[in-house]
Write an enzyme that holds these catalytic residues in place. Structure first.
Site, PDB file in Angstrom:
ATOM      1  N   CYS A 116     -50.360 -22.161  53.623  1.00 29.56           N
ATOM      2  CA  CYS A 116     -49.225 -21.635  53.716  1.00 29.56           C
ATOM      3  C   CYS A 116     -47.647 -22.345  53.347  1.00 29.56           C
ATOM      4  O   CYS A 116     -46.683 -21.866  53.462  1.00 29.56           O
ATOM      5  CB  CYS A 116     -48.877 -20.598  54.921  1.00 29.56           C
ATOM      6  N   HIS A 256     -41.554 -18.981  56.765  1.00 29.91           N
ATOM      7  CA  HIS A 256     -42.821 -18.458  55.999  1.00 29.91           C
ATOM      8  C   HIS A 256     -43.000 -17.050  56.845  1.00 29.91           C
ATOM      9  O   HIS A 256     -42.888 -16.907  58.075  1.00 29.91           O
ATOM     10  CB  HIS A 256     -43.958 -19.533  56.545  1.00 29.91           C
ATOM     11  N   ASN A 286     -48.065 -11.448  54.550  1.00 29.71           N
ATOM     12  CA  ASN A 286     -48.171 -12.847  54.402  1.00 29.71           C
ATOM     13  C   ASN A 286     -48.597 -13.306  53.023  1.00 29.71           C
ATOM     14  O   ASN A 286     -49.997 -13.011  52.923  1.00 29.71           O
ATOM     15  CB  ASN A 286     -48.986 -13.421  55.498  1.00 29.71           C
TER      16      ASN A 286
END
Ligand code: UT7
Length: 332
Positions: A116, A256, A286
């Site tokens: 990520c 994030h 996500n």
């Protein structure tokens, strides 16, 4: 004249049209909208459903839109980097495929895999090429088809992830705006908590690995959560202190989008008002390496030249980091 900095001069995105809601997920596994909203903060996510379409197709759509928006010809691009954990294939790099699909012929291109944090890691690499003066027009793509590795029988992971792509153009800037600093970290000790068990050289694909569902995301939520909260907040605060940025000075935090609770904890540690935090996790979930450019794209119209922005991420590896930049253009 100021030193050459790498500045983002355009941002675009592609989101597949199919919307997977919490209601639909609740029919697949034993969960509820209430649980997903309170523990993660996601309402819906986009899924690339068409057979045969891959991460590169979303990345290519985002890049085509970016070229058009910035009046850039594909031949002018001299480097393209794609951050992804869901490449079309183990090799060649998805960046090579995207370049081919959009007609970028004069660039070299490669992938970055940092979970990520992929977009931040790739951004720091791209920045060095621009700062050195060797490359003038660099495209950075964060693109993921997370649905290709999500186990839709596992309630602990399937509500979390979504598909999508974002792309930015980086160009030299001597006005003092652009990427100012990056603090990046990785610690492979965290790999046991978040990984894909099979399909690599350690455990090649076999009937057994497929039957054991080892090609899906494996995540131990709690340790990942604890590391993420600590590391993302620490590195974001470190960046503020290093550059004497007060919560009042900072225009935006771009975190994030893994879990609303992680985003809130990071903003609290930075003493930042929530109105300065870009949050779209409720709509896209996500999207791993795509979350940061998707935020910049959605908020682009609100960003002004000179805005002080911190991007922060945490992901598989473990990897984490923060990047400080001054936005380089006013809304058009
Ligand atoms: O972007 C990459 C980095 N990844 C992350 O940052 C993810 C970090 N981790 C998290 O966001 C959270 O740990 C999760 C959202 C994955 C899980 O939330 P949690 O609050 O840590 O839940 P948990 O795993 O501790 O599970 C609590 C309970 C368990 O039941 P018992 O054992 O208490 O009876 C789970 O079985 O919740 C249960 N559970 C669910 N219940 C309803 C787990 N998933 C679900 C679900 N629906 N979808």
């Amino acid at each position: 004249m100021n030193k050459i900095k790498a500045a983002i001069t355009g941002v675009e995105a592609y989101l597949p049209p199919y919307v997977l809601t919490n209601e639909e997920i609740s029919k697949m596994v034993d969960t509820s909208d209430e649980w997903i909203m309170s523990r993660i903060g996601i309402k819906e996510r986009r899924i690339l459903r068409e057979e045969g379409l891959a991460t590169s197709d979303m990345g290519a759509e985002a890049v085509l839109k970016l070229l058009k928006k910035t009046n850039t010809l594909p031949e002018e691009i001299d480097l393209l980097i794609c951050a992804t954990v869901t490449p079309d294939m183990q090799f060649p790099a998805t960046a090579n495929v995207i370049s081919d699909k959009v007609g970028i012929k004069n660039a070299f291109s490669f992938d970055v895999n940092a979970g990520c944090s992929g977009f931040l890691f790739a951004l720091s690499v791209a920045t060095k090429y621009v700062e050195s003066g060797s490359h003038k027009k660099v495209i950075l793509v964060g693109a993921e088809k997370m649905s290709s590795i999500v186990d839709y029988t596992d309630r602990a992971t399937c509500p979390i992830f979504g598909d999508g792509a974002g792309a930015v153009l980086l160009e030299p800037d001597t006005s003092g705006n652009g990427i100012i600093d990056s603090i990046l970290h990785s610690d492979g000790v965290g790999r046991k908590h978040l990984h894909q068990k099979a399909g690599g050289s350690m455990r090649p694909s076999s009937l057994e690995t497929v039957n054991n569902r080892e090609h899906f995301i494996y995540q131990e939520g709690q340790p990942v959560f604890k590391w993420a909260v600590t590391c993302m907040a620490d590195v974001a605060v470190e960046m503020m202190e290093k550059h004497n940025i007060t919560p009042e000075d900072l225009s935006w935090l771009v975190p994030h989008q893994a879990n609303m609770r992680i985003i809130e904890a990071t903003a609290n540690r930075m003493k930042l008002d929530k109105s300065k935090v870009m949050i779209n996790i409720q709509r896209y979930g996500n999207t791993t390496a795509a979350t940061l450019p998707l935020c910049l794209w959605e908020w682009e119209k609100e960003l002004k030249k000179g805005d002080k922005i911190i991007l922060a991420a945490f992901g598989a590896g473990f990897t984490w980091g923060a990047t400080y930049l001054k936005w380089a253009y006013d809304p058009v």
